[in-house]
Enzyme design. Structure first.
Site, mmCIF file in Angstrom:
data_model
loop_
_atom_site.group_PDB
_atom_site.id
_atom_site.type_symbol
_atom_site.label_atom_id
_atom_site.label_comp_id
_atom_site.label_asym_id
_atom_site.label_seq_id
_atom_site.Cartn_x
_atom_site.Cartn_y
_atom_site.Cartn_z
ATOM 1 N N ARG A 75 0.854 -1.193 0.000
ATOM 2 C CA ARG A 75 0.000 0.000 0.000
ATOM 3 C C ARG A 75 0.887 1.240 0.000
ATOM 4 O O ARG A 75 1.954 1.253 0.604
ATOM 5 C CB ARG A 75 -0.906 0.047 1.237
ATOM 6 C CG ARG A 75 -1.825 -1.132 1.428
ATOM 7 C CD ARG A 75 -2.654 -0.935 2.693
ATOM 8 N NE ARG A 75 -3.881 -0.202 2.450
ATOM 9 C CZ ARG A 75 -4.486 0.580 3.336
ATOM 10 N NH1 ARG A 75 -3.937 0.787 4.509
ATOM 11 N NH2 ARG A 75 -5.624 1.180 3.051
ATOM 12 N N GLU A 180 0.038 3.808 14.628
ATOM 13 C CA GLU A 180 0.991 4.849 14.265
ATOM 14 C C GLU A 180 0.373 6.226 14.125
ATOM 15 O O GLU A 180 -0.844 6.380 14.006
ATOM 16 C CB GLU A 180 1.747 4.466 13.000
ATOM 17 C CG GLU A 180 0.927 4.095 11.799
ATOM 18 C CD GLU A 180 1.806 3.610 10.646
ATOM 19 O OE1 GLU A 180 2.833 4.251 10.358
ATOM 20 O OE2 GLU A 180 1.453 2.586 10.028
#
Length: 328
Positions: A75, A180
């Site tokens: 991705r 994250e």
């Protein structure tokens, strides 16, 4: 949308209290910080540049790409952002940290950070920056989506993000350990970077050597400490190195499995002459008791030497060391 300072403070206070317990007490110091790990070569570039940059930033000077090719190429969604983690010792770090033998890197030899440096950022500062987003898992996963609202931030399962120990078969814990923060690139180090952590004094000396004239500026922020327990320490690395008129003394942190190590040490004098050349391709990291370290005896004259230590063929230490007490 930008997270408010009050909201960020509430999050930090809540999880510092929740993690202040006898089991893994060091975790209570994680919520007020964000983390970015980098191999030595990349950390040097980041520090000299004064910015942490995204993968796609044209000014990114990444020298060593340790991202797993099959994972990072899956991705592109986060490649324009600076990526920080809520915690150290996450699955990504586990796969790359440490000096390993050939064939021991799950995602290939390139996905390997022999000497890993940890950049520690102030969460209050970074999370309150404009246009910051976050995700409750690694953005390379197909179901991962970034968000920017306080509602979505509150939904992150931080009990799993900060989790330590066995997972009991719950795969979601492993995923959430890689939650994250996505920051617009570049992220200026001044004002956001709190500390730079190294595993040992030898690796700190190696980092400072590579920083050259920039070392003095950053040295006050470079720490050797276990207060945050940011490293895995599963594989061999150099604890310390010193020279004397007798030769070179060194201590190694052994592998968890106590396998022998390929060790190569050299010392070059100021005239470019090879003063020490040592090699043992199957050496125990731990000397017989009561010794705590090894010494390779070789008569050395007073002066300054460039000393290199390679473990399993990877640079583990490089710095100038002196013999004698005079000025050279």
């Amino acid at each position: 949308m930008t997270l408010s300072a009050a909201f960020v403070d509430e999050h930090i206070t809540k999880w510092e209290a929740a993690l202040t317990r006898p089991a893994y007490p060091f975790r209570s110091k994680w919520p007020s910080r964000l983390f970015h790990h980098a191999p030595l070569e990349n950390a040097v570039r980041i520090i000299i540049d004064g910015n942490l940059r995204s993968r796609n930033d044209p000014a990114n000077q990444r020298e060593r790409d340790v991202a797993a090719a099959g994972v990072i190429d899956a991705r592109q969604h986060a490649h324009d952002s600076v990526r920080l983690y809520f915690r150290p010792r996450n699955p990504t770090q586990w796969h790359i940290e440490g000096i390993r033998k050939s064939g021991e890197c799950q995602y290939g030899e390139a996905s390997h950070a022999p000497v890993l440096i940890m950049l520690v950022f102030e969460a209050r500062r970074v999370l309150s920056l404009p246009d910051v987003k976050f995700c409750d898992r690694n953005m390379q996963l197909g179901a991962a989506e970034p968000h920017d609202t306080e509602e979505h931030f509150s939904a992150i399962p931080f009990d799993k993000v900060y989790h330590m120990g066995g997972t009991g078969g719950d795969a979601s814990i492993v995923q959430h350990r890689c939650a994250e923060v996505l920051v617009p690139s570049p992220l200026l180090l001044d004002g956001s970077l709190q500390w730079i952590y190294c595993r040992t004094s030898a690796e700190k000396a190696t980092l400072l050597h590579h920083l050259g004239v920039y070392g003095a500026q950053w040295a006050p922020r470079i720490l050797v400490s276990d207060d945050l327990l940011v490293f895995e320490r599963n594989y061999v690395f150099v604890e310390d190195v010193s020279l004397s008129r007798r030769g070179v003394s060194f201590r190694l942190n052994p592998r968890r499995d106590l396998q022998t190590v390929d060790v190569r040490i050299s010392a070059i004098d100021k005239d470019g002459n090879q003063a020490i050349q040592f090699r043992n391709n199957s050496m125990s990291a731990t000397p017989p008791r009561p010794s705590t370290g090894w010494i390779y005896e070789s008569e050395l004259a007073d002066g300054q030497y460039l000393v290199d230590v390679f473990l399993e063929g990877h640079l583990a230490f490089r710095s100038f060391l002196s013999v004698g007490t005079g000025l050279f």
